[in-house]
Design an enzyme around this catalytic site. Structure first.
Site, PDB file in Angstrom:
ATOM      1  N   CYS A 165      -4.039 -26.370  -5.264  1.00  0.00           N
ATOM      2  CA  CYS A 165      -5.395 -27.354  -5.516  1.00  0.00           C
ATOM      3  C   CYS A 165      -6.549 -26.075  -5.719  1.00  0.00           C
ATOM      4  O   CYS A 165      -6.908 -25.064  -4.561  1.00  0.00           O
ATOM      5  CB  CYS A 165      -6.000 -27.600  -4.340  1.00  0.00           C
ATOM      6  SG  CYS A 165      -7.594 -27.532  -3.827  1.00  0.00           S
ATOM      7  N   CYS A 168      -9.582 -25.335  -3.107  1.00  0.00           N
ATOM      8  CA  CYS A 168      -9.006 -25.147  -1.545  1.00  0.00           C
ATOM      9  C   CYS A 168      -8.849 -23.456  -1.972  1.00  0.00           C
ATOM     10  O   CYS A 168      -9.098 -22.733  -0.807  1.00  0.00           O
ATOM     11  CB  CYS A 168      -8.023 -25.731  -1.242  1.00  0.00           C
ATOM     12  SG  CYS A 168      -7.493 -27.265  -1.848  1.00  0.00           S
ATOM     13  N   ASP A 169      -8.195 -23.487  -2.769  1.00  0.00           N
ATOM     14  CA  ASP A 169      -8.119 -21.547  -2.837  1.00  0.00           C
ATOM     15  C   ASP A 169      -8.518 -20.411  -3.838  1.00  0.00           C
ATOM     16  O   ASP A 169      -8.031 -19.297  -3.745  1.00  0.00           O
ATOM     17  CB  ASP A 169      -6.102 -21.670  -2.995  1.00  0.00           C
ATOM     18  CG  ASP A 169      -5.665 -22.142  -1.813  1.00  0.00           C
ATOM     19  OD1 ASP A 169      -5.474 -22.092  -0.640  1.00  0.00           O
ATOM     20  OD2 ASP A 169      -4.764 -23.200  -2.235  1.00  0.00           O
TER      21      ASP A 169
END
Ligand code: NDP
Length: 341
Positions: A165, A168-169
């Protein structure tokens, strides 16, 4: 993903417990329930939020945790985009807080997985390995899973430089070099997003032609920070979770079998997602990708009394916060349904 967690909350690390199939939580009552007014399948952000709202509406919800208690966030480390946690929070910790909040209002959590459902009449019947449960309303929050390569080093370094993701990261890869695996629209989108942070983003695709739509391909190709390695797969990812995390990868040429080692700080898997909907095949309406279809502006599925929330019905956003939002909507829809019936 290696940023320190500065948030002063003291939450015990429950990853082992969450992963343990013997972790039974029936809340206040320790006898195994057989019926629930509202039964929630899945214990990620969507399921636990649905539980919180259903519990506060006095609907005495029961959550069946599923094979990955806590959902996809339990395989990530720092979560920095969930509002309310300015310094960020660890994924498993966040899910424990979700659960505690739902339990505070009487939600019961039951470990296990449902193997069959009968949605043809109410109450609905769900079969588990060790018995069956009935419910008046069902909330499906079984989520989706990122497709992974299935190699050992990928599992070992997941959350330590390997991610599925970018939203997200990506932030953790400021001025780093990363690989994105895949040749579809997701890979193009993730690669483009990652160029906001990383110095270089190299797309690794197993064929010499991209699967992505023309507009996404063209946009990625026009991005000077994106490099391309075609006809290659990842054979192994190098690094140690305890150390620097990912340090490199060995690529395999899909035409010649030749192995090449290169250095990299991160590997993003973008080879698609699979919604966890196999249980509902032929029973609930799904789109062409297998995601549950919900009615516009509601979480109603094609069967009255069955609601879906979170990634199991969301192919587009797939964020914890959007999952939680739809979990809330599903619980309110279930409450209104039960009131009307
Ligand atoms: P896709 O199935 O479209 O693409 C998956 C990619 O991963 C393919 O290039 C495939 O290679 C590759 N792949 C699959 N398995 C492996 C493997 N084991 N090893 C190496 N490579 C592998 O999935 P996406 O997630 O990209 O897209 C899903 C759907 O969502 C599509 O319809 C897409 O259009 C849509 N989408 C739309 C977006 C948008 O409009 N903004 C953004 C993201 C997705 P190969 O090509 O060889 O099969």
């Amino acid at each position: 993903m290696s940023a320190p967690n500065l948030w002063p909350l003291r939450v015990r690390d429950n990853r082992a417990e969450l992963a343990s199939p013997s972790a039974n939580h029936y809340g206040r009552a320790m006898t195994k329930p057989t019926h629930a007014k509202v039964l929630i399948l899945g214990s990620g952000p969507a399921g636990s939020t649905a539980a919180l709202y259903a519990a506060r509406a006095n609907l005495d919800p029961l959550v069946v945790e599923g094979t990955q208690p806590g959902g996809q966030l339990t395989i990530t480390t720092d979560v920095e985009n969930y509002p309310g946690f300015p310094p960020g929070i660890q994924g498993p910790e966040l899910m424990e807080l979700f659960r505690k909040q739902a339990e505070r209002f009487g939600t019961r959590y039951l470990s296990g997985d449902v193997t069959d459902v009968d949605l043809s009449k109410r109450p609905f019947t769900l079969t588990l390995a060790d018995g069956s449960l009935t419910c008046d309303a069902l909330v499906i929050a079984t989520g989706a899973q990122a497709k992974l390569l299935g190699i050992e080093s990928e599992a070992k370094l997941m959350g330590y430089g390997v991610s599925a993701c970018a939203t997200c990261d990506g932030f953790f890869f400021k001025d780093k070099d990363v690989l994105v695996v895949g040749g579809g629209d997701t890979a193009m989108e993730e690669a483009g997003f990652l160029t906001k942070f990383a110095s270089t983003v190299t797309v690794v695709h197993r064929r010499d032609e991209l699967r992505a739509s023309k507009i996404m391909r063209d946009r990625a190709r026009a991005n000077p920070k994106i490099r391309w390695i075609m006809n290659a797969t990842i054979d192994e990812i190098h690094g140690e979770p305890q150390g620097h995390g990912v340090t490199g990868a060995t690529l395999k040429d899909t035409r010649t079998g030749k192995l090449t080692k290169l250095t990299t700080d991160g590997v993003f898997m973008a080879i698609g997602h699979t919604p966890n909907t196999q249980l509902f095949a032929g029973k609930l309406a799904m789109d062409e990708y297998g995601y549950l279809v919900t009615e516009k502006s509601s979480m109603k599925t094609s069967v009255p009394g069955v609601f879906a929330c979170g990634d199991v019905q969301d192919r587009v956003y797939r964020q914890a916060i959007t999952a939680a939002g739809t979990g809330c909507m599903a619980a309110i829809d279930a409450e209104r349904f039960l009131e009307a019936h």
